[in-house]
Design a protein around this motif. Structure first.
Motif, short mmCIF file in Angstrom:
data_model
loop_
_atom_site.label_atom_id
_atom_site.label_comp_id
_atom_site.label_asym_id
_atom_site.label_seq_id
_atom_site.Cartn_x
_atom_site.Cartn_y
_atom_site.Cartn_z
N ILE A 160 7.50 -1.92 -10.39
CA ILE A 160 8.12 -3.02 -10.65
C ILE A 160 7.25 -4.26 -11.23
O ILE A 160 6.17 -4.57 -10.74
N GLN A 161 7.88 -4.95 -12.15
CA GLN A 161 7.24 -6.02 -12.79
C GLN A 161 8.30 -7.27 -13.14
O GLN A 161 9.37 -6.72 -13.45
N TRP A 162 7.83 -8.25 -13.10
CA TRP A 162 8.79 -9.51 -13.55
C TRP A 162 7.98 -10.66 -13.91
O TRP A 162 6.76 -10.80 -13.61
N THR A 192 14.50 -2.69 -7.96
CA THR A 192 13.73 -2.67 -6.88
C THR A 192 13.50 -1.50 -6.26
O THR A 192 14.45 -0.21 -6.63
N GLN A 193 12.59 -1.03 -5.20
CA GLN A 193 12.55 0.08 -4.56
C GLN A 193 12.30 1.32 -5.26
O GLN A 193 13.17 2.39 -4.88
N PRO A 194 11.37 1.44 -6.14
CA PRO A 194 11.25 3.01 -6.72
C PRO A 194 10.67 3.77 -5.93
O PRO A 194 9.77 3.46 -5.13
N LEU A 216 3.92 -8.26 -9.77
CA LEU A 216 3.91 -6.67 -9.63
C LEU A 216 4.31 -6.21 -8.32
O LEU A 216 3.94 -6.84 -7.34
N ALA A 217 4.85 -5.09 -8.26
CA ALA A 217 5.15 -4.19 -6.77
C ALA A 217 5.75 -3.07 -7.06
O ALA A 217 5.66 -2.49 -7.95
N SER A 218 5.69 -2.44 -5.79
CA SER A 218 5.92 -0.90 -5.67
C SER A 218 4.91 -0.04 -6.74
O SER A 218 5.83 0.68 -7.10
N PRO A 219 4.02 0.12 -6.62
CA PRO A 219 3.34 1.28 -7.39
C PRO A 219 3.29 2.48 -6.48
O PRO A 219 3.00 2.47 -5.35
N ARG A 220 4.02 3.30 -7.15
CA ARG A 220 4.32 4.69 -6.63
C ARG A 220 3.69 6.01 -7.52
O ARG A 220 4.35 6.04 -8.82
N PHE A 221 3.01 6.61 -7.14
CA PHE A 221 2.25 7.85 -8.24
C PHE A 221 2.97 8.99 -7.51
O PHE A 221 3.05 9.48 -6.56
N HIS A 222 3.21 9.99 -8.67
CA HIS A 222 3.44 11.29 -8.52
C HIS A 222 3.32 11.94 -9.85
O HIS A 222 3.66 11.77 -10.77
N ALA A 223 2.44 13.18 -9.76
CA ALA A 223 2.16 14.35 -10.78
C ALA A 223 1.84 13.74 -12.12
O ALA A 223 2.28 13.93 -13.09
N GLY A 224 0.83 12.56 -11.88
CA GLY A 224 0.47 12.11 -13.19
C GLY A 224 1.04 11.11 -13.56
O GLY A 224 0.71 10.50 -14.69
N LEU A 276 0.84 -1.18 -0.05
CA LEU A 276 -0.27 0.04 0.02
C LEU A 276 0.79 1.15 0.03
O LEU A 276 1.89 1.38 0.62
N SER A 277 0.41 2.37 -0.72
CA SER A 277 1.00 3.39 -0.64
C SER A 277 0.25 4.69 -1.04
O SER A 277 -0.79 4.45 -1.68
N ILE A 278 0.43 6.09 -0.71
CA ILE A 278 -0.48 7.17 -0.93
C ILE A 278 0.22 7.96 -1.97
O ILE A 278 1.53 8.22 -1.76
#
Length: 635
Positions: free
Chosen positions: A210-212, A249-251, A197-205, A159-161
């Motif tokens: 990460i995908q494998w 990893t870790q974006p 899938l991993a690490s969904p991170r959103f910013h400014a549209g 989870l991320s915001i």
């Protein structure tokens, strides 16, 4: 939603036991097959042809060792507070803890956790004074305190915001989905699906993730993508980094809008930066791994500080360091009292929050001020009791033709430096992991009873670069066993271990290493003890959790299975009946086969226990293990 319950009792062991197995030597015997539940009650299995003897009632010291084994994970900062997950000890189940400056850390009354990719992670996110969390056992997503689940159709983690969106990864039997929820409207968007899938991170549209592929592990091959998101769907996906022989990893989106991530393209996981105009560049080139193998979701081995600086964990060998990276690739060490740092860093102003530990300090949540880096503010966690004698490890580097092997040797309590002792060689629970150089109450339990413990970073361990990490591919049960054998013989040669009192012990993958050692006539060990072991790697490619099947395939070889016909040393096995990682049925079949062959086998099943033991189940396991260890001395 489910609430977490705090327990101040250490369980049934608070009652004075009438039988104290483990307070005297107990010889291994054939037909020592037993089953217990986590309350210590023996359960007879009518279908089991072997005798079942009384289950081990752990003594108070075993219960205390289990109670002290408290873990912290998932550290993050939000709304000027620190948040983390505490587990073990007196907690009946994992719970979120929060801390505000000037106040005492407080456990929140919400159960938290998920099982995405088997090991979970990223179980909560904080923003705007609210907490969203995935709650066991289903892994549904709730806003803390709400009456209904926000996402109730699967297992969600990571989870991320970001900019008014709650992002997560949903796992299904067919693959993973990136899911976004508009926090204001609670509208759900299923954005993308792939094998993993991993690490969904959103910013400014823009959304990064990460995908494998389904046939690989993220530490072997993965890719970083960025796509535009207009509030409804993704468009123009672009692969930024990674590939067939590169792990990323870790974006994280940085303060200036650039995308940061870790890549092992150089052979080490190093911090890189990408933006659409300038492409990718190295931020801090260093011969060290600056990320942990992504067994769990939500790791964050670096964080952003004021004035363009970045704090980052590094590891070249078994020890962790904290460094800061200033503009211009200037890397500076931050002095710390810790040798082990979990892969979670967070920043509050100019201070760095971390979960650190050392051989004399159990896990602590601590704040390090960059204005006064020598001042460590302990937010949560305990220090060792001054009345408890702590065994501190000696770091030994053994040079083998294949590679240097690192050993951490813990002397038994009260034993002089020139005395050879009965020795337990521990193969860590990787194989893609490493020995933790921190206060481990299980180690102290064994050393307080006259046994030395030697932790071995065998080939395949992390923290030594990509080549060393992949050394077990196709060689599992061979190279790791060779390294543990060499470590035992080396300890005998330098006068630290008794040649006739050597034991190999491991949990999970380390348990497999122990069993494979017991299959070799040249083994220096008189006993192999395995907790929750993998037994049949070839079949495990089908029975392992979906996430781990490619790992099983990469490690295995045609002769990888533990064959009862080749076992030539006594063995003892402990296994939780509800293990979802390594099937208990495999160890059960092995134990029955060994018993039928007349070979020495001691076997304990713990009802209600999963792959990783904690609480009373861990105390039972420790009591069982120490009794097995003592059998070597009385032979």
């Amino acid at each position: 939603m489910r609430t977490a319950h705090l327990s101040t009792s250490t369980g049934p062991g608070d009652r004075s036991p009438t039988v104290r197995l483990g307070t005297r030597p107990v010889a291994l015997r054939r037909s020592n097959m037993r089953s217990t539940d986590t309350t210590g009650n023996a359960r007879r299995k009518v279908s089991q042809p072997m005798g079942i003897r009384t289950s081990p009632v752990p003594d108070r010291s075993a219960i205390e060792a289990a109670r002290r084994s408290v873990g912290f994970d998932g550290l993050s900062a939000g709304d000027g507070k620190l948040y983390w997950i505490a587990s073990g000890g007196d907690l009946a189940e994992p719970a979120i803890v929060n801390w505000t400056a000037g106040q005492v850390a407080e456990a929140l009354p919400f159960a938290v956790g998920n099982s995405v990719h088997a090991y979970g992670g990223g179980s909560f996110a904080v923003g705007g004074g609210r907490i969203w969390l995935s709650s066991p056992p289903e892994g549904n997503v709730w806003q803390a305190g709400a009456a209904h689940a926000l996402l109730a159709d699967g297992d969600y983690g990571d989870l991320s915001i970001g900019d008014g969106l709650l992002l997560s990864v949903r796992e299904t039997p067919a693959g993973d989905h990136l899911v976004a929820v508009d926090i204001a409207t609670e509208r759900v968007h299923d954005l993308h699906h792939a094998a993993f899938l991993a690490s969904p991170r959103f910013h400014a549209g823009h959304l990064a993730w990460i995908q494998w592929a389904e046939d690989t592990m993220p530490w072997d091959s993965s890719q970083l993508f960025v796509a535009s998101f207009d509030g409804k769907s993704l468009s123009k996906p672009l692969r930024v980094a990674g590939g067939p022989s590169v792990s990323v990893t870790q974006p994280q989106w940085g303060p200036g809008g650039q995308l940061y991530f870790m890549s092992d393209e150089t052979g080490w996981w190093n911090l890189c930066q990408w933006d659409a105009r300038n492409g990718t560049r190295a931020v801090a080139p260093i011969e060290a791994d600056c990320a942990a193998a992504p067994w769990e979701l939500g790791y964050s081995s670096y964080t952003f500080l004021p004035n363009g600086r970045i704090a980052m964990i590094t590891q070249n060998g078994p020890l962790h360091r904290l460094v800061t990276v200033a503009p211009g690739q200037h890397i500076s060490d931050v002095p710390l009292p810790y040798t082990s740092i979990k892969p979670y860093l967070a920043a509050i102003g100019s201070s760095i929050a971390m979960i650190g530990s050392s051989p004399t300090t159990a896990q602590q949540v601590a704040l390090i001020s960059m204005d006064h880096p020598h001042d460590v503010q302990v937010v949560s966690g305990s220090t060792a009791n001054a009345s408890v004698q702590i065994s501190v490890p000696e770091h030994i580097v053994m040079k083998l033709p294949e590679a240097p092997i690192h050993i951490f040797h813990y002397r038994p309590a009260g034993v002089g430096s020139n005395v050879a002792a009965p020795t337990v060689v521990r193969a860590h629970a990787g194989p893609t992991y490493q020995a933790d150089v921190r206060l481990d109450w299980e180690v102290q339990y064994f050393t307080s009873r006259g046994f030395a413990v030697a932790d071995v970073d065998y080939r395949g361990s992390t923290g030594y670069g990509r080549e060393f990490r992949q050394a077990l591919n196709g060689n599992w049960g061979i190279a790791d066993v060779d390294d543990c054998h060499a470590a035992a013989r080396h300890l005998v040669d330098i006068g630290l271990a008794q040649a006739d009192a050597l034991i190999i012990f491991g949990a999970s993958a380390g348990g497999y290493t122990a069993l494979r050692s017991a299959s070799r006539p040249d083994s220096p060990f008189g006993l192999a003890v395995a907790r929750s072991p993998v037994v049949n790697p070839v079949a495990w490619q089908r029975s392992a959790p979906r996430f781990q099947r490619p790992h099983a395939a990469a490690l295995a070889h045609p002769n990888a299975d533990v064959d009862p016909r080749t076992i030539c040393r006594p063995i003892a096995i402990i296994h939780g009946v509800k293990d979802t990682v390594a099937p208990v049925s495999d160890t059960r079949r092995l134990a029955h086969a060994l018993n039928e062959m007349g070979k020495e086998i001691d076997y304990l099943e713990i009802q209600g226990a999963d792959h990783y033991l904690s609480g009373y189940a861990l105390a039972q396991s420790l009591e069982f293990e120490i009794a097995a260890f003592r059998s070597v001395i009385v032979r």
